[in-house]
Design a protein around this motif. Structure first.
Motif, mmCIF file in Angstrom:
data_model
loop_
_atom_site.group_PDB
_atom_site.id
_atom_site.type_symbol
_atom_site.label_atom_id
_atom_site.label_comp_id
_atom_site.label_asym_id
_atom_site.label_seq_id
_atom_site.Cartn_x
_atom_site.Cartn_y
_atom_site.Cartn_z
ATOM 1 N N LEU A 167 0.841 -1.209 0.000
ATOM 2 C CA LEU A 167 0.000 0.000 0.000
ATOM 3 C C LEU A 167 0.870 1.251 0.000
ATOM 4 O O LEU A 167 0.648 2.185 -0.790
ATOM 5 C CB LEU A 167 -0.927 -0.027 1.208
ATOM 6 C CG LEU A 167 -1.960 1.096 1.314
ATOM 7 C CD1 LEU A 167 -3.214 0.602 2.024
ATOM 8 C CD2 LEU A 167 -1.402 2.298 2.070
ATOM 9 N N GLU A 168 1.877 1.276 0.861
ATOM 10 C CA GLU A 168 2.754 2.449 0.955
ATOM 11 C C GLU A 168 3.516 2.686 -0.349
ATOM 12 O O GLU A 168 3.611 3.821 -0.833
ATOM 13 C CB GLU A 168 3.731 2.260 2.107
ATOM 14 C CG GLU A 168 4.625 3.475 2.349
ATOM 15 C CD GLU A 168 5.543 3.295 3.535
ATOM 16 O OE1 GLU A 168 6.425 4.153 3.734
ATOM 17 O OE2 GLU A 168 5.386 2.296 4.264
ATOM 18 N N LEU A 169 4.036 1.616 -0.933
ATOM 19 C CA LEU A 169 4.779 1.731 -2.191
ATOM 20 C C LEU A 169 3.911 2.283 -3.313
ATOM 21 O O LEU A 169 4.330 3.176 -4.069
ATOM 22 C CB LEU A 169 5.334 0.359 -2.599
ATOM 23 C CG LEU A 169 6.620 -0.105 -1.925
ATOM 24 C CD1 LEU A 169 6.870 -1.571 -2.262
ATOM 25 C CD2 LEU A 169 7.795 0.749 -2.393
ATOM 26 N N LEU A 170 2.699 1.739 -3.419
ATOM 27 C CA LEU A 170 1.816 2.147 -4.510
ATOM 28 C C LEU A 170 1.323 3.584 -4.325
ATOM 29 O O LEU A 170 1.192 4.326 -5.301
ATOM 30 C CB LEU A 170 0.640 1.169 -4.622
ATOM 31 C CG LEU A 170 1.021 -0.255 -5.058
ATOM 32 C CD1 LEU A 170 -0.164 -1.198 -4.942
ATOM 33 C CD2 LEU A 170 1.574 -0.256 -6.483
ATOM 34 N N GLU A 171 1.049 3.968 -3.091
ATOM 35 C CA GLU A 171 0.641 5.353 -2.846
ATOM 36 C C GLU A 171 1.771 6.314 -3.183
ATOM 37 O O GLU A 171 1.527 7.415 -3.694
ATOM 38 C CB GLU A 171 0.207 5.520 -1.393
ATOM 39 C CG GLU A 171 -1.168 4.931 -1.107
ATOM 40 C CD GLU A 171 -1.654 5.224 0.290
ATOM 41 O OE1 GLU A 171 -2.881 5.217 0.510
ATOM 42 O OE2 GLU A 171 -0.801 5.462 1.190
ATOM 43 N N GLN A 172 3.008 5.908 -2.935
ATOM 44 C CA GLN A 172 4.157 6.738 -3.287
ATOM 45 C C GLN A 172 4.253 6.951 -4.795
ATOM 46 O O GLN A 172 4.771 7.973 -5.263
ATOM 47 C CB GLN A 172 5.444 6.095 -2.774
ATOM 48 C CG GLN A 172 5.615 6.168 -1.264
ATOM 49 C CD GLN A 172 6.814 5.379 -0.781
ATOM 50 O OE1 GLN A 172 7.515 4.738 -1.568
ATOM 51 N NE2 GLN A 172 7.074 5.431 0.521
ATOM 52 N N GLN A 173 3.741 5.981 -5.550
ATOM 53 C CA GLN A 173 3.750 6.084 -7.008
ATOM 54 C C GLN A 173 2.508 6.783 -7.557
ATOM 55 O O GLN A 173 2.308 6.844 -8.771
ATOM 56 C CB GLN A 173 3.871 4.680 -7.631
ATOM 57 C CG GLN A 173 5.165 3.946 -7.283
ATOM 58 C CD GLN A 173 6.371 4.639 -7.855
ATOM 59 O OE1 GLN A 173 6.351 5.150 -8.976
ATOM 60 N NE2 GLN A 173 7.456 4.682 -7.075
ATOM 61 N N GLY A 174 1.650 7.267 -6.663
ATOM 62 C CA GLY A 174 0.494 8.040 -7.092
ATOM 63 C C GLY A 174 -0.790 7.254 -7.280
ATOM 64 O O GLY A 174 -1.794 7.802 -7.753
ATOM 65 N N TYR A 175 -0.805 5.984 -6.902
ATOM 66 C CA TYR A 175 -2.017 5.182 -7.042
ATOM 67 C C TYR A 175 -2.967 5.421 -5.868
ATOM 68 O O TYR A 175 -2.532 5.654 -4.741
ATOM 69 C CB TYR A 175 -1.664 3.692 -7.096
ATOM 70 C CG TYR A 175 -0.969 3.263 -8.364
ATOM 71 C CD1 TYR A 175 -1.698 2.972 -9.515
ATOM 72 C CD2 TYR A 175 0.416 3.168 -8.413
ATOM 73 C CE1 TYR A 175 -1.057 2.585 -10.680
ATOM 74 C CE2 TYR A 175 1.070 2.784 -9.576
ATOM 75 C CZ TYR A 175 0.324 2.494 -10.711
ATOM 76 O OH TYR A 175 0.962 2.110 -11.867
ATOM 77 N N LYS A 176 -4.275 5.330 -6.154
ATOM 78 C CA LYS A 176 -5.289 5.384 -5.113
ATOM 79 C C LYS A 176 -5.540 3.959 -4.627
ATOM 80 O O LYS A 176 -5.956 3.100 -5.394
ATOM 81 C CB LYS A 176 -6.585 6.002 -5.649
ATOM 82 C CG LYS A 176 -6.453 7.467 -6.042
ATOM 83 C CD LYS A 176 -7.781 8.008 -6.550
ATOM 84 C CE LYS A 176 -7.664 9.487 -6.928
ATOM 85 N NZ LYS A 176 -8.946 10.010 -7.455
ATOM 86 N N VAL A 177 -5.275 3.723 -3.349
ATOM 87 C CA VAL A 177 -5.316 2.364 -2.809
ATOM 88 C C VAL A 177 -6.154 2.326 -1.541
ATOM 89 O O VAL A 177 -6.074 3.229 -0.697
ATOM 90 C CB VAL A 177 -3.884 1.857 -2.485
ATOM 91 C CG1 VAL A 177 -3.915 0.370 -2.112
ATOM 92 C CG2 VAL A 177 -2.940 2.090 -3.663
ATOM 93 N N GLN A 178 -6.952 1.263 -1.409
ATOM 94 C CA GLN A 178 -7.723 1.040 -0.186
ATOM 95 C C GLN A 178 -7.398 -0.337 0.373
ATOM 96 O O GLN A 178 -7.291 -1.307 -0.386
ATOM 97 C CB GLN A 178 -9.227 1.123 -0.463
ATOM 98 C CG GLN A 178 -9.726 2.515 -0.797
ATOM 99 C CD GLN A 178 -11.231 2.525 -0.997
ATOM 100 O OE1 GLN A 178 -11.818 1.534 -1.379
ATOM 101 N NE2 GLN A 178 -11.854 3.665 -0.714
#
Length: 344
Positions: free
Chosen positions: A330-341
């Motif tokens: 989750l942290e990695l993907l949010e750092q790349q700008g993805y919206k994650v739940q």
């Protein structure tokens, strides 16, 4: 040790791709075009039409149409290898091949609506159940299961008759329903293509498997011994749904029943911690996400595309074995700008 595969279509080709980096793979197919593709794509180490080259293999997976399985298995019966078919029906074959000492029936519960070697994928069986005949000798089971598990699948021991009863309900009936729904809308539309233009995720998801190979599915559906029984129950339920004035009770019953599917919480493959990510529908979009996680050695346990319309953003569900790995992803993907739940 080496593995043989007879029939390099979707299933056989996917087995080859999944094992080629782990052991020598010898692929056999009578179709010259299929052999050409297998050679060009390096799907197998050896590609041939000669069954005799399989004599020294440890296990041979027979991935041919149902009406050819018995013939191929008997041709391999004098070899020292274990011969495991991967067909959708098990009981009749278990009876017909009962005297073949090196034969064991298996069935991976995985597939795609499109067939052929071009649709093959080395990760097709990741986290899938792979049924193995529980009535067979333990030595046969012990020889075939390491290869199944090397493909990322979970061995599921089941007797052939119970297997056929179950797949009649959860595999063959859904295919029949998908075909029926597609044909019903076609007839209702009277060739007005706007009906299909209006179709959103529900119709597309429900009818996706109706695109399966008609030749192969005709064999499966016409030979499935419990399909008529399942279809009768479905007809009764459908009639009830069509006649009652208040559907609330039945709709709620269906919601609760569907919660038993093992993609969330604790199921056959254990507890799964899920992330839902908004993904734009374009080539390579999912690959970019999986590459981000692979670089950090984060293993994805499950992957599922949820109600996505073509050409638009839609949710992708990724499942992880632990909550720590899910939170790291989750942290990695949010750092790349993805919206994650997070979903657990």
């Amino acid at each position: 040790m080496s593995v043989g595969i007879v029939g390099l279509g979707l299933i056989g080709g996917s087995i080859a791709l999944g094992l080629r980096d782990k052991t020598e793979v010898i692929g056999v197919d009578l179709d010259s075009q299929t052999r050409k593709i297998a050679q060009e794509k390096n799907i197998c180490h050896i590609v041939t039409e000669d069954l005799s080259l399989l004599k020294e293999t440890d296990v041979v997976f027979v991935a041919v149409p149902l009406d050819s399985v018995e013939t191929v298995v008997k041709q391999l019966s004098h070899f020292p290898c274990v011969v495991a078919d991967v067909g959708s029906l098990k009981y009749e074959l278990s009876v017909e091949l009962n005297d073949v000492a090196n034969y064991i029936g298996t069935h991976p519960m995985a597939g795609r609506e499109k067939g052929g070697i071009s649709a093959a994928s080395g990760v097709l069986f990741e986290n899938a159940l792979w049924v193995v005949d529980s009535t067979k000798d333990e030595a046969l089971i012990a020889r075939v299961t390491p290869y199944i598990e090397a493909l990322g699948a979970y061995t599921f021991l089941l007797d052939p008759k119970t297997h056929d009863h179950m797949v009649g309900a959860v595999s063959h009936l859904p295919h029949l329903v998908a075909v029926a729904l597609t044909l019903a809308v076609k007839r209702i539309s009277q060739d007005d293509d706007r009906y299909f233009l209006m179709a959103a995720g529900g119709f597309r998801d429900t009818t996706r498997i109706a695109s399966g190979d008609p030749y192969l599915w005709n064999q499966i559906l016409t030979k499935s011994p419990y399909l008529k029984e399942a279809a009768t129950v479905f007809s009764e339920v459908f009639s009830e749904l069509a006649q009652v004035e208040d559907l609330t009770y039945l709709l709620n019953e269906a919601c609760l029943a569907r919660e038993k599917l093992p993609y969330r919480g604790k199921g056959v493959i254990g507890e799964v911690f899920s992330l839902v990510i908004e993904v734009v529908d374009r080539p390579g979009a999912i690959g970019e996400i999986t590459s981000i996680l692979a670089k950090e050695h984060i293993n994805i346990k499950e992957i599922e595309i949820l109600r996505q319309r073509e050409g638009e953003s839609g949710p992708l569900r990724l499942g992880f074995a632990t909550s720590n790995k899910a939170l790291e992803a989750l942290e990695l993907l949010e750092q790349q700008g993805y919206k994650v739940q997070a979903r657990w």
